[in-house]
Design a protein around this motif. Structure first.
Motif, PDB file in Angstrom:
ATOM      1  N   GLY A  89       0.822  -1.201   0.000  1.00 51.41           N
ATOM      2  CA  GLY A  89       0.000   0.000   0.000  1.00 51.41           C
ATOM      3  C   GLY A  89       0.853   1.246   0.000  1.00 51.41           C
ATOM      4  N   PHE A  91       0.686   5.730   0.665  1.00 49.33           N
ATOM      5  CA  PHE A  91      -0.107   6.757   1.340  1.00 49.33           C
ATOM      6  C   PHE A  91       0.483   8.157   1.102  1.00 49.33           C
ATOM      7  CE2 PHE A  91       2.660   4.418   4.171  1.00 49.33           C
ATOM      8  CZ  PHE A  91       3.410   5.383   4.822  1.00 49.33           C
ATOM      9  N   SER A  93       0.388  12.107   0.570  1.00 53.51           N
ATOM     10  CA  SER A  93      -0.521  13.077   1.180  1.00 53.51           C
ATOM     11  C   SER A  93      -0.833  14.217   0.217  1.00 53.51           C
ATOM     12  CB  SER A  93       0.109  13.639   2.458  1.00 53.51           C
ATOM     13  OG  SER A  93      -0.756  14.567   3.079  1.00 53.51           O
ATOM     14  N   VAL A 107      -3.230   5.600  -5.888  1.00 52.50           N
ATOM     15  CA  VAL A 107      -3.562   5.002  -4.592  1.00 52.50           C
ATOM     16  C   VAL A 107      -4.588   3.890  -4.760  1.00 52.50           C
ATOM     17  CG1 VAL A 107      -4.664   5.441  -2.360  1.00 52.50           C
ATOM     18  CG2 VAL A 107      -2.924   7.015  -3.223  1.00 52.50           C
ATOM     19  N   ASN A 111      -3.634   0.188  -3.648  1.00 51.96           N
ATOM     20  CA  ASN A 111      -4.228  -0.288  -2.393  1.00 51.96           C
ATOM     21  C   ASN A 111      -5.464  -1.156  -2.597  1.00 51.96           C
ATOM     22  OD1 ASN A 111      -2.271   1.462  -1.499  1.00 51.96           O
ATOM     23  ND2 ASN A 111      -3.638   2.754  -0.309  1.00 51.96           N
ATOM     24  N   SER A 139      -6.594  -0.399   7.580  1.00 56.36           N
ATOM     25  CA  SER A 139      -6.206   0.727   8.424  1.00 56.36           C
ATOM     26  C   SER A 139      -7.421   1.208   9.198  1.00 56.36           C
ATOM     27  CB  SER A 139      -5.655   1.873   7.569  1.00 56.36           C
ATOM     28  OG  SER A 139      -5.339   3.006   8.356  1.00 56.36           O
ATOM     29  N   TRP A 150      -5.515  12.481   3.364  1.00 56.69           N
ATOM     30  CA  TRP A 150      -5.601  11.056   3.030  1.00 56.69           C
ATOM     31  C   TRP A 150      -6.997  10.642   2.579  1.00 56.69           C
ATOM     32  CZ3 TRP A 150      -2.380   8.307   7.448  1.00 56.69           C
ATOM     33  CH2 TRP A 150      -1.017   8.520   7.194  1.00 56.69           C
ATOM     34  N   HIS A 152      -7.934   9.874  -0.423  1.00 52.85           N
ATOM     35  CA  HIS A 152      -7.791   8.735  -1.337  1.00 52.85           C
ATOM     36  C   HIS A 152      -7.373   7.481  -0.579  1.00 52.85           C
ATOM     37  CE1 HIS A 152      -3.977  10.550  -0.684  1.00 52.85           C
ATOM     38  NE2 HIS A 152      -3.561  10.707  -1.933  1.00 52.85           N
ATOM     39  N   TYR A 153      -6.457   7.624   0.351  1.00 48.17           N
ATOM     40  CA  TYR A 153      -6.010   6.484   1.157  1.00 48.17           C
ATOM     41  C   TYR A 153      -7.164   5.929   1.994  1.00 48.17           C
ATOM     42  CZ  TYR A 153      -3.438   3.946   4.812  1.00 48.17           C
ATOM     43  OH  TYR A 153      -2.985   2.997   5.693  1.00 48.17           O
ATOM     44  N   SER A 156      -9.598   4.015  -0.098  1.00 47.21           N
ATOM     45  CA  SER A 156      -9.080   2.707  -0.524  1.00 47.21           C
ATOM     46  C   SER A 156      -9.131   1.695   0.619  1.00 47.21           C
ATOM     47  CB  SER A 156      -7.641   2.853  -1.051  1.00 47.21           C
ATOM     48  OG  SER A 156      -6.722   3.116  -0.006  1.00 47.21           O
ATOM     49  N   LYS A 157      -8.838   2.143   1.828  1.00 39.38           N
ATOM     50  CA  LYS A 157      -8.832   1.229   2.971  1.00 39.38           C
ATOM     51  C   LYS A 157     -10.247   0.818   3.367  1.00 39.38           C
ATOM     52  CE  LYS A 157      -4.495   0.710   3.314  1.00 39.38           C
ATOM     53  NZ  LYS A 157      -3.866  -0.617   3.136  1.00 39.38           N
TER      54      LYS A 157
END
Length: 253
Positions: A89, A91, A93, A107, A111, A139, A150, A152-153, A156-157
């Motif tokens: 993954g 991450f 920013s 991302v 991910n 996460s 975050w 997008h992160y 995805s999580k």
């Protein structure tokens, strides 16, 4: 093919950080470990650090063909694959207002699509195992909490958890379980780069007053891969020292 006394685990994104911590825990428990990373030299160095009998190989989780080749190498080398730890993954920013579309796509491709690619590539080998396991590194950010920069992160999580719930149903017929570990703030190279002030502030907001170690995530992943967790699937385990519990800093003062 039945599982031997030395089961085999493939850990993606494992040349450093949480992935390497997961690999260390599995190696200590007697697994033969295949470490997958984007660069062969780093993957091999990480595998060598675990001791003898482990494998470092190149894999780009955004490429299904790359993962197919990685799984083929694992099964050719060890004769089997029993556990997939889908950990890879990224991450980066960026604020929502300024985030380039390319960052969002990168991302998601790594991910979320990377998880899909990893599971599809590993599935034929996992179906031959006597106790196939898939463990995802998700996460708390996204499924439970948010953090500026975050978006997008986090998306995805959260998407990974939606994926495992359906995947666990579909793969149950093969005896394969699918679960996710949800780390809080874990000390890794990336987190250390954010500076001492950030680390102190984060530790102050955690009831246990410290950040987690990569082995804490490895231990959770190893539990999901164990025979004792054979009747657990489609589930998540938060490993965060109680980080998500307080309503304010006063609650942990």
């Amino acid at each position: 093919m039945t599982q031997t006394d030395q089961p085999v685990v493939l850990v993606t994104g494992a040349s450093k950080g949480i992935g390497l911590g997961i690999a260390r825990v599995f190696a200590a428990k007697g697994y033969r470990v295949a470490i997958a990373a984007r660069h062969q030299e780093q993957a091999q160095a990480a595998a060598t650090s675990l001791g003898e009998g482990h494998l470092g190989l190149v894999a780009d989780v955004t490429s299904r063909s790359s993962l197919d080749q990685a799984v083929a190498t694992v099964t050719e080398t060890f004769g089997q694959l029993d556990v997939l730890c889908a950990n890879a993954g990224i991450f980066p920013s960026a604020s929502l207002e300024t985030m380039p579309e390319e960052d969002w796509d990168q991302v998601m491709n790594t991910n979320l699509k990377g998880l899909f690619n990893s599971v599809q590539a590993a599935l034929p080998a996992l179906k031959k195992s006597s106790c196939g396991r898939i463990v995802v590194t998700s996460s708390i950010t996204g499924p439970v909490t948010g953090f500026p920069g975050w978006a997008h992160y986090g998306a995805s999580k959260a998407g990974q958890l939606g994926f495992i719930r359906t995947a666990s149903i579909e793969l149950a017929r093969y005896g394969i379980t699918v679960n996710a570990v949800m780390p809080g703030n874990i000390i890794t190279e990336g987190l250390e780069d954010m500076g001492e002030d950030y680390l102190r502030q984060m530790a102050a907001s955690i009831p246990m007053k410290r950040l987690g170690q990569v082995e804490d995530i490895g231990n959770a992943a190893a539990f999901f891969a164990s025979p004792e967790a054979g009747y657990i699937t489609g589930q998540t385990l938060i490993v965060d020292g109680g980080q998500i519990l307080p309503e304010s800093l006063e609650a942990v003062g």
